[in-house]
Write an enzyme that holds these catalytic residues in place. Sequence first.
Site, PDB file in Angstrom:
ATOM      1  N   ASP A 119      29.796  16.077  88.317  1.00 16.81           N
ATOM      2  CA  ASP A 119      30.779  15.697  89.330  1.00 16.81           C
ATOM      3  C   ASP A 119      31.516  16.922  89.894  1.00 16.81           C
ATOM      4  O   ASP A 119      31.309  18.056  89.451  1.00 16.81           O
ATOM      5  CB  ASP A 119      31.756  14.675  88.708  1.00 16.81           C
ATOM      6  CG  ASP A 119      32.142  13.583  89.692  1.00 16.81           C
ATOM      7  OD1 ASP A 119      32.075  13.822  90.897  1.00 16.81           O
ATOM      8  OD2 ASP A 119      32.555  12.498  89.224  1.00 16.81           O
ATOM      9  N   ASP A 172      32.180   7.505  97.211  1.00 12.28           N
ATOM     10  CA  ASP A 172      31.822   6.467  96.247  1.00 12.28           C
ATOM     11  C   ASP A 172      31.536   5.128  96.929  1.00 12.28           C
ATOM     12  O   ASP A 172      32.272   4.696  97.811  1.00 12.28           O
ATOM     13  CB  ASP A 172      32.974   6.263  95.247  1.00 12.28           C
ATOM     14  CG  ASP A 172      33.109   7.442  94.290  1.00 12.28           C
ATOM     15  OD1 ASP A 172      32.393   8.447  94.476  1.00 12.28           O
ATOM     16  OD2 ASP A 172      33.921   7.347  93.356  1.00 12.28           O
TER      17      ASP A 172
END
Length: 374
Positions: A119, A172
Amino acid sequence: MGWNSWDTFMSGISDKLLRQVADAMVTNGMRDAGYQYINIDDGWALPNRVNGHLEPDPAKFPGGFKPVTDYLHARGFKFGIYSDRGTKTCVSGAPGSYGHETIDANDFAAWGVDYLKYDNCNPAFLTSQEGDYRRMQEALMATGKPFVFSICAWEFKKWMPSIGNLWRTTDDITDNWNTIINNIDKNEKSANYAGPGRWNDPDMLVVGCFNVQDLQHNHLFDGNTDLVGNKGLTDDENIAHFSMWAMMAAPLIASNDVIRMPEKIREILTNQEVIAVDQDPLGIQGIKVWENGKGLFVYSKVLKGHDTRAIALFNRSESNAEIMAKWIDANIPDGKATVRDLWKHEDMGMFTNGYKAYVPSHGIVLLKVVSVID
Ligand code: GLA
């Protein structure tokens, strides 16, 4: 192809959950349909390193990862884990791998990890994003164990195909129709970079998801997933979402509650004819070839075989409509072609120059089209 814990369970992951997920994916046919990776996301590590190492939370993984990875491997699965290029992960705030790439990569290898999602939160001061991702790629390669390296940095950059096997092209996903559409459009921009072993990733599938994140933000989520499948996308939207991920040759990482999955959702996720479009050996990402400016679209994906295409008639508009796909728009010669409907599982016959179908609002008709002209 695989499954990721985040969109349903968030940090509520454990050894026990992963075993239940694996058992469910064996019984419900997902493993045999090709879903191989079982991936945990943020929320597995203790808040501080122990002697310099990331430490699995013993309340969730009492024996560490080795017992559960052995369990998964014995059933034909691979195991994916999560870390961050910065100093802390995104939501749980566990330590990131910055400055600890080698130690973490070696631990992942020793634990039997096969896949790393990496990430992009909390970067170290004045560091380079590309450099951070490259250091972890090199650390993984130095272990001598094969890893899938999944870059999660929310937009495409040209260096990504030389470092990762897949890279997130979008923010997302949520189980909300507008995110699906946004992710499709963003993911198309780097279509030319996709190919075997290097994929644009418009984020995991939310087919069959119930929006736990909304509940969580409202402090309503108590870990009870009984409501999974009650909300989220409609059946037509789930089918369109799954079809478009296949058209884009996207990673198919389910993120719903596969333990308590309604039969309709199981049927969608295990449609072998649609999965075959996604997994076509050429690995070419499908693209938009026609739109009418009012929400009606045609997408085409080149498949292996002589003048063979997957063609999607996609209705993003708010009303049901007829859509005409013309062979010439999909770069198939004018003239006859055979058409198979991949959701009806039916050969529709031979059609000259194009094919017209009724498509519900937010729905899709997905075809395999083979030209019969030499
Ligand atoms: C970021 C990622 C998500 C998920 C969360 C976890 O938002 O983009 O996919 O991994 O972090 O914290």
